[in-house]
Design an enzyme around this catalytic site. Structure first.
Site, PDB file in Angstrom:
ATOM      1  N   SER A 411       0.827  -1.202   0.000  1.00 19.40           N
ATOM      2  CA  SER A 411       0.000   0.000   0.000  1.00 19.40           C
ATOM      3  C   SER A 411       0.862   1.252   0.000  1.00 19.40           C
ATOM      4  O   SER A 411       0.351   2.354  -0.159  1.00 19.40           O
ATOM      5  CB  SER A 411      -0.920   0.008   1.217  1.00 19.40           C
ATOM      6  N   HIS A 432      -3.110  -3.066  -5.675  1.00 22.21           N
ATOM      7  CA  HIS A 432      -3.391  -2.598  -4.320  1.00 22.21           C
ATOM      8  C   HIS A 432      -4.882  -2.685  -4.048  1.00 22.21           C
ATOM      9  O   HIS A 432      -5.667  -1.866  -4.521  1.00 22.21           O
ATOM     10  CB  HIS A 432      -2.869  -1.160  -4.151  1.00 22.21           C
ATOM     11  N   GLU A 444      -6.142  -0.202  -6.981  1.00 20.72           N
ATOM     12  CA  GLU A 444      -5.113   0.663  -7.569  1.00 20.72           C
ATOM     13  C   GLU A 444      -4.138  -0.264  -8.304  1.00 20.72           C
ATOM     14  O   GLU A 444      -3.550  -1.157  -7.691  1.00 20.72           O
ATOM     15  CB  GLU A 444      -4.360   1.445  -6.484  1.00 20.72           C
ATOM     16  N   ASN A 482      -3.643   6.642  -0.499  1.00 20.85           N
ATOM     17  CA  ASN A 482      -3.061   6.817   0.830  1.00 20.85           C
ATOM     18  C   ASN A 482      -2.192   8.072   0.920  1.00 20.85           C
ATOM     19  O   ASN A 482      -2.045   8.651   1.985  1.00 20.85           O
ATOM     20  CB  ASN A 482      -2.272   5.577   1.244  1.00 20.85           C
TER      21      ASN A 482
END
Ligand code: CAA
Length: 703
Positions: A411, A432, A444, A482
């Protein structure tokens, strides 16, 4: 007649053939053509019945969504359907593929409907912030009943042809050629003397049930489940009109409500999302002839919550998957977790026993890397530590067959460094997933510096197969989602130091439409998870940047969120309701005191701007760096992975709709008051100065 519609005469039957690839969307030219074709059939005294078919893969997939928001051009769809329904000769709609929205409404305007057995029909307008505005809310309840009509209109999901038949939406199913079936049905009508039968004149669906009670129940449900959504209550109001008004008046009421929806900002946001999802699949520099590799079997390394969730995704899509854990005990725990997850779905009624058995049979537990020799794709989902990833990728490199795709679920770690542990970095890609992986739609797809075109195309194809919203992102710390979340979380924490409570911040963002507030999310995920990321960030970011301290104080006190029964909130055993944590107030006071901040009441608007604009500013940097291909990709990530309200279209679209000049002015104020974190992104400054939007910006046209 329009080029998109052909009229042929087959003996005494007029055959109208519509052809507007790719999905026969009912744009102006098609509407015009249909109108003229029905008028010509009506005027031709040799014609005794009309058959309407579509070329290509589907019946009409609805109004042309690209026309929404532009000035209307006649004839409108309701006008066309009025003419179709008013025709004095019986007409038959021949449905194949999907008859959606305005497409189903055209079919309902015809006097009879037959559907190929594999066809589906539906009214998905609610997903676009609309209601069926061409008679669907008036004609469908008259045929299918109020309960079914509300289910279809409020849910937006299509129903299979067989079910449509049961509910009198479709008269008969057929197999084989569309035209032959349509002509045969029309001939039978003529032979049997069955004439015009207008849906708008039917009453069967409205009789024999307490419609007022049904409507009241759905109304209450919508108010509870979808607060903030504009169109569902208007859908209900339109159906309610059908239960008490004659058709013509009901249609008028439907039109008024449709226009309210059409003009609402929510419609614009949801239509943006519709096209964003289709755009995301397009990768600018991928040669058109790139062929994805075939993925017949997959494997997942790591049987933690994430690894098991990913394995379930493959099993759900019918792909056999090996789940690798280091020892037998850990493997058994992982397999039990898979069984438990499915058992819960069976208990809830969302999965049949038979499907559970079938899916579990696709998951094979293994402990030996040698068993990976024949798989087409491996997804690594082990502990987020570079040394651990190195071990895994070196082993995969040794055992996997040439051409196997090696994916990492990291991540935040550097995918290029991970790829460098193998002899084939071109076969390495990031996949991801978001937790819980079997539920969350976002994927992702991380494109490494050396990921090959073929592997990237394969990763996108896997995303489609797993029914994910797959979005390509580049390599950077935290990728897109993130990396932006880091800004959002930090600003939320600063608000606590300025004077807010977690309750106030969470409530303000829930009122904005976020599925959960940031502190409730952190308590759910566990505060220790963020701690490692914060430590790493502090090590790499410039020393003069100031960080909030509340999360670290909670961690130091062992208050890690729901798993310890206390974090930003307190939780009673076995209950997830957030209650006030009495030990937090002194921590907040201390955090403010140490920074010399005088705590004050914060306005809701300030809370929202400070958090949401931090997403926007970082999103602009991401866009300019080319980490995301387009602003709508960033929107999709936030809509599908972070609980951003669908009806606001994502953070970048939201900023566009506020106006980038206004957003920038606020960010400049925050920069002056709150320091370096708020330095405006150069792209935001540029676009605001030029009066442009993120949506309208393309990297190659940036100049
Ligand atoms: N209008 C304009 N373009 C449309 C469209 C529509 N109604 N439906 C699909 N398209 C376009 C897509 O944008 C896509 O274009 P690109 O290739 O340029 O990206 C292309 O058609 C193919 O679409 P998909 O990639 O989605 O193809 P698919 O085979 O996976 O799915 C489909 C086909 C099920 C029809 C799907 O496209 C779909 O669900 N379309 C939308 C249906 C819909 O919402 N209809 C209601 C419209 S609102 C309405 O009708 C209001 C009213 O009451 C009058």
């Amino acid at each position: 007649m329009s080029e998109l519609v052909r009229l042929q005469r087959r003996d005494e039957i007029a055959l109208i053939i519509a052809d507007n690839p790719p999905v026969n969307a009912l744009g102006q030219a098609l509407r015009q053509g249909l109108l003229q074709a029905f008028q010509a059939a009506e005027a031709d005294s040799r014609v005794r019945a009309v058959v309407l078919v579509c070329e290509g893969s589907t019946f009409f997939a609805g109004a042309d969504i690209k026309e929404f928001g532009k000035p209307p051009v006649a004839p409108s769809l309701p006008e066309v359907i009025d003419v179709i329904e008013g025709c004095s000769k019986p007409s038959v709609a021949v449905i194949h593929g999907t008859a959606l929205g305005g497409g189903l409404e055209v079919a309902l305007g015809c006097h009879y409907r037959i559907a190929r057995a594999d066809a589906r029909v539906g009214l998905p307008e609610v997903k676009l912030g609309l209601l069926p505005g061409a008679g669907g809310t008036q004609r469908l309840p008259r045929l299918a009943g109020v309960a079914k009509a509300l289910e279809m209109i409020l849910g937006g999901a299509p129903v299979e042809a067989g079910e449509a038949c049961e509910y009198h939406i479709v008269d008969e199913l057929f197999e084989g050629d569309l035209t032959d079936a349509g002509l045969a049905y029309a001939r039978r009508l003529l032979q049997e003397g069955r004439g015009v039968r207008r849906s708008g004149e039917q009453t069967r669906g409205l009789e024999g049930t307490d419609n007022a009670a049904l409507i009241a129940a759905r109304h209450a449900e919508v108010v509870k489940r979808s607060p903030g959504l504009f169109s569902p209550l208007r859908c209900i109001a339109a159906v309610e009109a059908a239960t008490r008004l004659p058709l013509a008046e009901g249609l008028e009421r439907e039109r008024e409500l449709f226009l309210e929806c059409l003009n609402s900002p929510q419609r614009a946001a949801l239509v943006h999302t519709f096209f964003a999802e289709r755009q995301a699949a397009k990768i600018a520099d991928l040669p058109v002839d790139t062929r994805p590799r075939e993925i017949r079997t997959a494997a997942v390394i790591g049987g933690g919550a994430m690894g098991v969730g990913i394995a379930l995704c493959f099993a759900n899509a019918g792909v056999p998957v090996k789940l690798l854990e280091v020892g037998d005990e850990a493997l058994q725990r992982a397999l039990q977790r898979a069984r438990d997850t499915y058992a819960t779905s069976v208990k809830r009624g969302s999965l049949s026993e038979a499907a559970m058995v079938q899916r579990l049979a696709l998951i094979e537990g293994i402990t030996d890397y040698a068993a990976l020799a024949d798989v087409d794709l491996v997804v690594e989902a082990v502990f987020e530590d570079m040394a651990v990833k190195q071990q895994v990728f070196e082993r995969l490199d040794a055992v996997c067959k040439p051409g196997a795709i090696l994916a990492s679920n990291t991540s935040s770690l550097d995918l290029n460094a991970i790829a460098a542990f193998t002899r084939h970095p071109e076969d390495v890609v990031g996949l991801h997933f978001f937790s819980p992986a079997n539920v969350m739609r976002l994927l992702e797809v991380v494109r490494g510096a050396r990921t090959s075109h073929e592997v990237l195309a394969s990763a996108m194809a896997i995303g489609r197969k797993l029914k994910k919203v797959a979005v390509v992102v580049g390599v950077c710390d935290g990728f897109v989602g993130n990396r932006m979340l880091f800004q959002y979380g930090r600003e939320a924490e600063f608000l606590l130091e300025e004077g807010a409570t977690p309750q106030q911040v969470d409530a303000a963002l829930r009122n904005f439409g976020m599925a959960m507030g940031p502190f409730a999310v952190r308590d759910l995920a566990g505060l220790d998870i963020g701690q490692a990321i914060r430590k790493r960030q502090r090590a790499i970011l410039p020393a003069h940047l100031e960080f909030p301290t509340v999360a670290d104080r909670l961690c130091a006190a062992g208050m890690l969120g729901q798993k310890t029964g206390v974090g930003y909130y307190r939780y009673e055993p076995g209950n997830r309701t957030p209650l006030e944590n009495p030990e937090l107030a002194p921590m907040l006071a201390a955090a403010s005191r140490e920074k010399g901040i005088e705590r004050r009441e914060l306005e809701e608007r300030y809370i929202v701007e400070r958090t949401i604009y931090s997403l926007v500013n970082e999103g602009a940097k991401i866009l300019e760096e080319g980490i995301a291909q387009r602003s709508s990709d960033i929107d999709l990530i936030y809509l599908n992975g972070y609980g951003f309200p669908a009806w606001r279209g994502g953070p970048m679209f939201y900023a566009d709709s506020v106006g980038l000049d206004k957003v920038l002015a606020t960010i400049r104020e925050l920069h002056a008051r709150c320091g370096e974190w708020w330095k405006p992104a150069p792209l935001l400054e540029k676009l605001a100065a030029e009066g442009r939007t993120f949506s309208g910006w393309q990297p190659d046209r940036a100049g």
